[in-house]
Design a protein around this motif. Structure first.
Motif, PDB file in Angstrom:
ATOM      1  N   GLN A 370       0.828  -1.190   0.000  1.00 47.38           N
ATOM      2  CA  GLN A 370       0.000   0.000   0.000  1.00 47.38           C
ATOM      3  C   GLN A 370       0.875   1.258   0.000  1.00 47.38           C
ATOM      4  OE1 GLN A 370      -3.605   0.626   0.125  1.00 47.38           O
ATOM      5  NE2 GLN A 370      -2.694   2.611  -0.381  1.00 47.38           N
ATOM      6  N   GLN A 371       0.608   2.150  -0.929  1.00 47.67           N
ATOM      7  CA  GLN A 371       1.341   3.403  -1.021  1.00 47.67           C
ATOM      8  C   GLN A 371       0.626   4.496  -0.250  1.00 47.67           C
ATOM      9  OE1 GLN A 371       4.527   3.312  -2.746  1.00 47.67           O
ATOM     10  NE2 GLN A 371       3.817   1.254  -2.184  1.00 47.67           N
ATOM     11  N   ARG A 372       1.424   5.395   0.333  1.00 46.68           N
ATOM     12  CA  ARG A 372       0.859   6.403   1.215  1.00 46.68           C
ATOM     13  C   ARG A 372       1.309   7.795   0.817  1.00 46.68           C
ATOM     14  NH1 ARG A 372       1.679   1.809   4.120  1.00 46.68           N
ATOM     15  NH2 ARG A 372      -0.119   1.122   5.367  1.00 46.68           N
ATOM     16  N   SER A 373       0.534   8.769   1.204  1.00 45.54           N
ATOM     17  CA  SER A 373       0.850  10.175   0.952  1.00 45.54           C
ATOM     18  C   SER A 373       1.873  10.653   1.969  1.00 45.54           C
ATOM     19  CB  SER A 373      -0.422  11.010   1.080  1.00 45.54           C
ATOM     20  OG  SER A 373      -0.787  11.104   2.456  1.00 45.54           O
ATOM     21  N   PRO A 374       2.452  11.857   1.764  1.00 45.06           N
ATOM     22  CA  PRO A 374       3.369  12.395   2.784  1.00 45.06           C
ATOM     23  C   PRO A 374       2.727  12.506   4.159  1.00 45.06           C
ATOM     24  CG  PRO A 374       3.561  13.627   0.741  1.00 45.06           C
ATOM     25  CD  PRO A 374       2.405  12.694   0.559  1.00 45.06           C
ATOM     26  N   ALA A 375       1.411  12.653   4.182  1.00 39.30           N
ATOM     27  CA  ALA A 375       0.716  12.756   5.475  1.00 39.30           C
ATOM     28  C   ALA A 375       0.429  11.384   6.075  1.00 39.30           C
ATOM     29  CB  ALA A 375      -0.589  13.521   5.298  1.00 39.30           C
ATOM     30  N   GLY A 376       0.736  10.305   5.335  1.00 38.83           N
ATOM     31  CA  GLY A 376       0.534   8.970   5.876  1.00 38.83           C
ATOM     32  C   GLY A 376      -0.784   8.328   5.518  1.00 38.83           C
ATOM     33  N   THR A 377      -1.620   9.004   4.726  1.00 37.56           N
ATOM     34  CA  THR A 377      -2.898   8.420   4.333  1.00 37.56           C
ATOM     35  C   THR A 377      -2.714   7.496   3.136  1.00 37.56           C
ATOM     36  OG1 THR A 377      -3.373  10.313   2.895  1.00 37.56           O
ATOM     37  CG2 THR A 377      -4.171  10.415   5.175  1.00 37.56           C
ATOM     38  N   ASN A 378      -3.566   6.495   3.030  1.00 37.37           N
ATOM     39  CA  ASN A 378      -3.480   5.541   1.939  1.00 37.37           C
ATOM     40  C   ASN A 378      -3.852   6.208   0.619  1.00 37.37           C
ATOM     41  OD1 ASN A 378      -2.799   3.580   3.763  1.00 37.37           O
ATOM     42  ND2 ASN A 378      -4.770   2.540   3.733  1.00 37.37           N
ATOM     43  N   LEU A 379      -3.023   5.961  -0.401  1.00 37.26           N
ATOM     44  CA  LEU A 379      -3.290   6.507  -1.723  1.00 37.26           C
ATOM     45  C   LEU A 379      -4.154   5.560  -2.531  1.00 37.26           C
ATOM     46  CD1 LEU A 379       0.253   7.852  -2.740  1.00 37.26           C
ATOM     47  CD2 LEU A 379      -1.758   9.223  -2.125  1.00 37.26           C
ATOM     48  N   THR A 380      -4.857   6.120  -3.506  1.00 39.76           N
ATOM     49  CA  THR A 380      -5.609   5.336  -4.480  1.00 39.76           C
ATOM     50  C   THR A 380      -5.087   5.646  -5.872  1.00 39.76           C
ATOM     51  OG1 THR A 380      -7.299   7.038  -4.761  1.00 39.76           O
ATOM     52  CG2 THR A 380      -7.665   5.384  -3.028  1.00 39.76           C
ATOM     53  N   ASP A 381      -5.469   4.802  -6.835  1.00 41.55           N
ATOM     54  CA  ASP A 381      -5.143   5.129  -8.219  1.00 41.55           C
ATOM     55  C   ASP A 381      -6.199   6.090  -8.744  1.00 41.55           C
ATOM     56  OD1 ASP A 381      -7.402   3.634  -8.881  1.00 41.55           O
ATOM     57  OD2 ASP A 381      -6.265   1.942  -9.692  1.00 41.55           O
ATOM     58  N   ARG A 382      -6.157   6.374 -10.044  1.00 40.28           N
ATOM     59  CA  ARG A 382      -7.081   7.364 -10.608  1.00 40.28           C
ATOM     60  C   ARG A 382      -8.502   6.831 -10.751  1.00 40.28           C
ATOM     61  NH1 ARG A 382      -3.233   9.253 -15.514  1.00 40.28           N
ATOM     62  NH2 ARG A 382      -2.780   7.019 -15.415  1.00 40.28           N
ATOM     63  N   GLN A 383      -8.682   5.534 -10.502  1.00 38.61           N
ATOM     64  CA  GLN A 383     -10.029   4.957 -10.496  1.00 38.61           C
ATOM     65  C   GLN A 383     -10.507   4.680  -9.072  1.00 38.61           C
ATOM     66  OE1 GLN A 383      -7.564   3.615 -12.812  1.00 38.61           O
ATOM     67  NE2 GLN A 383      -8.428   5.222 -14.111  1.00 38.61           N
ATOM     68  N   GLU A 384      -9.773   5.248  -8.104  1.00 36.37           N
ATOM     69  CA  GLU A 384     -10.113   5.149  -6.686  1.00 36.37           C
ATOM     70  C   GLU A 384      -9.899   3.756  -6.105  1.00 36.37           C
ATOM     71  OE1 GLU A 384     -10.643   7.854  -4.961  1.00 36.37           O
ATOM     72  OE2 GLU A 384     -10.535   9.015  -6.823  1.00 36.37           O
ATOM     73  N   ASN A 385      -9.133   2.919  -6.772  1.00 38.73           N
ATOM     74  CA  ASN A 385      -8.740   1.647  -6.185  1.00 38.73           C
ATOM     75  C   ASN A 385      -7.539   1.871  -5.267  1.00 38.73           C
ATOM     76  OD1 ASN A 385     -10.519  -0.111  -7.859  1.00 38.73           O
ATOM     77  ND2 ASN A 385      -9.240   0.713  -9.520  1.00 38.73           N
ATOM     78  N   PRO A 386      -7.420   1.110  -4.187  1.00 36.60           N
ATOM     79  CA  PRO A 386      -6.232   1.246  -3.329  1.00 36.60           C
ATOM     80  C   PRO A 386      -4.951   1.075  -4.152  1.00 36.60           C
ATOM     81  CG  PRO A 386      -7.887  -0.111  -2.255  1.00 36.60           C
ATOM     82  CD  PRO A 386      -8.368   0.111  -3.669  1.00 36.60           C
ATOM     83  N   LEU A 387      -4.017   1.989  -3.982  1.00 40.46           N
ATOM     84  CA  LEU A 387      -2.773   1.948  -4.752  1.00 40.46           C
ATOM     85  C   LEU A 387      -1.823   0.974  -4.067  1.00 40.46           C
ATOM     86  CD1 LEU A 387      -1.243   3.031  -7.187  1.00 40.46           C
ATOM     87  CD2 LEU A 387      -0.378   4.892  -5.750  1.00 40.46           C
ATOM     88  N   VAL A 388      -1.906  -0.287  -4.480  1.00 32.57           N
ATOM     89  CA  VAL A 388      -1.115  -1.362  -3.897  1.00 32.57           C
ATOM     90  C   VAL A 388      -0.270  -1.982  -4.999  1.00 32.57           C
ATOM     91  CG1 VAL A 388      -1.168  -3.594  -2.743  1.00 32.57           C
ATOM     92  CG2 VAL A 388      -2.856  -1.830  -2.144  1.00 32.57           C
TER      93      VAL A 388
END
Length: 542
Positions: A370-388
């Protein structure tokens, strides 16, 4: 000996650039503007030497972004890098919807279906032939280069001839006095190898190369700008590294083994100059505690880096990362390469990375999970799927979602906030002592002598990464050992050269690569070059 002397004399007069034409597919400038380094011509048009030897040498290093011929301007992801890495078994470029199609240039490179019209094949040909010709102009006696300039130009010319020979198996030459109406002659692989070694032997034995060792300020800070100072030029360590590489690769360059004792002697000499594996943690005099600080040029006393390239390393970082991480999301490392470690635990091998030193939410090493933002929140792809980024074998170059593939990032990110050079001033770690040690280990296993055992070199590299030492090592183990240490770096010759030495480049099958054609050990002579020089003969199979 007579033949060697004749070849050496021939080189001084004839080595250079084949006449090429600009075709609809070529975006390169085949007549680069070298400013003050352009040659001086008489009224009759003959060559009278370069007008400014210092500027001519500087152009061989930098040559500006417009023509991109200089040694410091090695490719970030295209041209020679594509030929060395994307064609091999470490790196792939996935097409994700409409992204990264690029008219199929990446897919054909990975799947070994390129032809004589491939744009990166043409650009690599243009670039290295042009650079070797410019070096020949500087080395002509009428240019009156200084001893130091001569030695550096010899090494640069050797590198570019080596690159042409490595990729294409034949080298076109044109005399500095020849006009555009003269068809360049073509020399054999063995003749080209002789010329390369003649240049390197002369430069090394001259004593006119600097012996700049580790700890040199590779980019000393300068005031009044976001760039740092001048990169260190070619020294003895660079020249010896190149000679060792050429000797090691002779088996695929000309079909006969090179001098393994010379490989070992050159690496020993580099070590005698003070280069070593850069320590990690408490043993590091700079206090660095991350394996990936090797790729952080803010550490100007790095004990391992032999040569750096001028550029912006973000092009090697962001081609791997998703747009929501600031990237453009095409390049991945092969899952099979990641699995060579046999573990995903960073405590068992620091080269895996993740978790690690993070800036802007991006770690170093094999980026997965799982990829995270600088703030530590989970990122999604451009279709809102978890960016894993998942540890799953890749099956298709053409049809992929935005999450497929493990990414590899070796350059730690830094905020551009004034803490030493920011990201825009980052440079490439290109030649490092770990690579030299791996050459020495392989040369030892190929019958050379005079250095440490291969097991000692291999285990020193493993132990620096916190990996358990091996009990034994064989020649067959070396491709995987090299992949674990050098994956994605685009080192001199690249992963392709390793596979060629071990005979599994053209005939091998790996993730998403199914074509097996023996003639692919060489790239085709570009169609544009064949159209303008009847002395060139297309390589077999194309």
């Amino acid at each position: 000996m007579m033949k060697k002397d004749l070849l050496s004399n021939r080189l001084a007069k004839m080595l250079g650039l084949s006449a090429l034409i600009v075709t609809f597919q070529a975006c390169t400038d085949l007549e680069p503007n070298f400013g003050d380094s352009i040659s001086v011509e008489s009224i009759g048009g003959s060559f009278n030497g370069v007008s400014n030897t210092s500027a001519s040498l500087e152009a061989l290093y930098t040559s500006g972004d417009s023509d991109n011929l200089g040694l410091y301007r090695q490719d970030t992801q295209e041209n020679s890098y594509a030929l060395m890495e994307v064609s091999a078994d470490n790196i792939a470029v996935l097409t994700r919807g409409a992204d990264w199609g690029d008219n199929g240039v990446w897919r054909t490179m990975h799947n070994h279906t390129w032809d004589a019209n491939h744009v990166y094949v043409l650009q690599a040909w243009n670039r290295h032939n042009a650079a070797s010709f410019r070096a020949s102009q500087l080395l002509d006696s009428r240019s009156n280069a200084s001893p130091s300039e001569t030695a550096q130009a010899q090494v640069i010319r050797a590198f570019n001839i080596y690159s042409v020979l490595d990729f294409f198996g034949q080298v076109p030459i044109r005399g500095v006095d020849d006009g555009p109406d003269v068809d360049p002659t073509v020399i054999s692989a063995q003749e080209a190898l002789t010329l390369i070694l003649d240049d390197l032997n002369a430069a090394i034995s001259s004593g006119n190369l600097s012996d700049n060792g580790p700890g040199v300020a590779l980019r000393p800070a300068e005031s009044g700008g976001d760039r740092a100072g001048t990169l260190t030029g070619i020294g003895e360590a660079f020249a010896r590294f190149l000679r060792a590489r050429v000797q090691l690769n002779a088996i695929h360059l000309v079909g006969t083994a090179g001098d393994m004792n010379q490989v070992i002697a050159d690496v020993n000499a580099i070590e005698a100059l003070g280069f070593q594996l850069d320590p990690v943690g408490a043993e590091d005099p700079d206090g660095d505690d991350s394996y990936f600080d090797i790729w952080d040029p803010a550490n100007n006393t790095n004990l391992e880096v032999i040569f750096m390239l001028d550029g912006d390393v973000r092009t090697r970082m962001y081609n791997q990362l998703h747009p929501n991480q600031g990237g453009w999301n095409g390049f991945v490392t092969l899952t099979e390469t990641f699995r060579l470690f046999g573990t995903d635990d960073i405590n068992q091998d620091a080269r895996l990375g993740l978790p690690g030193e993070e800036v802007d939410g991006v770690s170093t090493g094999y980026i997965r999970g799982q990829q995270r933002s600088p703030a530590g929140t989970n990122l999604t792809d451009r279709q809102e799927n978890p960016l894993v980024y998942e540890d799953v074998i890749l099956t298709n170059l053409e049809v992929n979602n935005e999450r497929n593939g493990i990414r590899i990032v070796k350059n730690p990110q830094r905020n551009d906030d004034g803490n030493l050079p920011g990201d825009t001033a980052r440079d490439f770690t290109w030649i490092r002592f770990a690579d030299a040690m791996l050459m020495r280990a392989e040369a030892t296993l190929r019958g050379g002598g005079g250095g440490p055992t291969a097991l000692e070199d291999v285990n020193a590299i493993r132990e620096r990464a916190g990996a358990a030492p091996l009990g034994s090592v064989s020649l067959d183990d070396m491709p995987d050992i090299i992949a674990r240490e050098l994956n994605s770096e685009g080192v001199m010759g690249g992963r392709r050269a390793v596979q060629l030495r071990f005979g599994n480049f053209a005939s091998g099958t790996w993730e998403m690569k199914t074509v097996n054609e023996d003639f692919r050990v060489k790239f085709p002579i570009p169609a544009a070059a064949l159209a303008t020089n009847p002395n060139l003969v297309q390589n077999e199979g194309y």
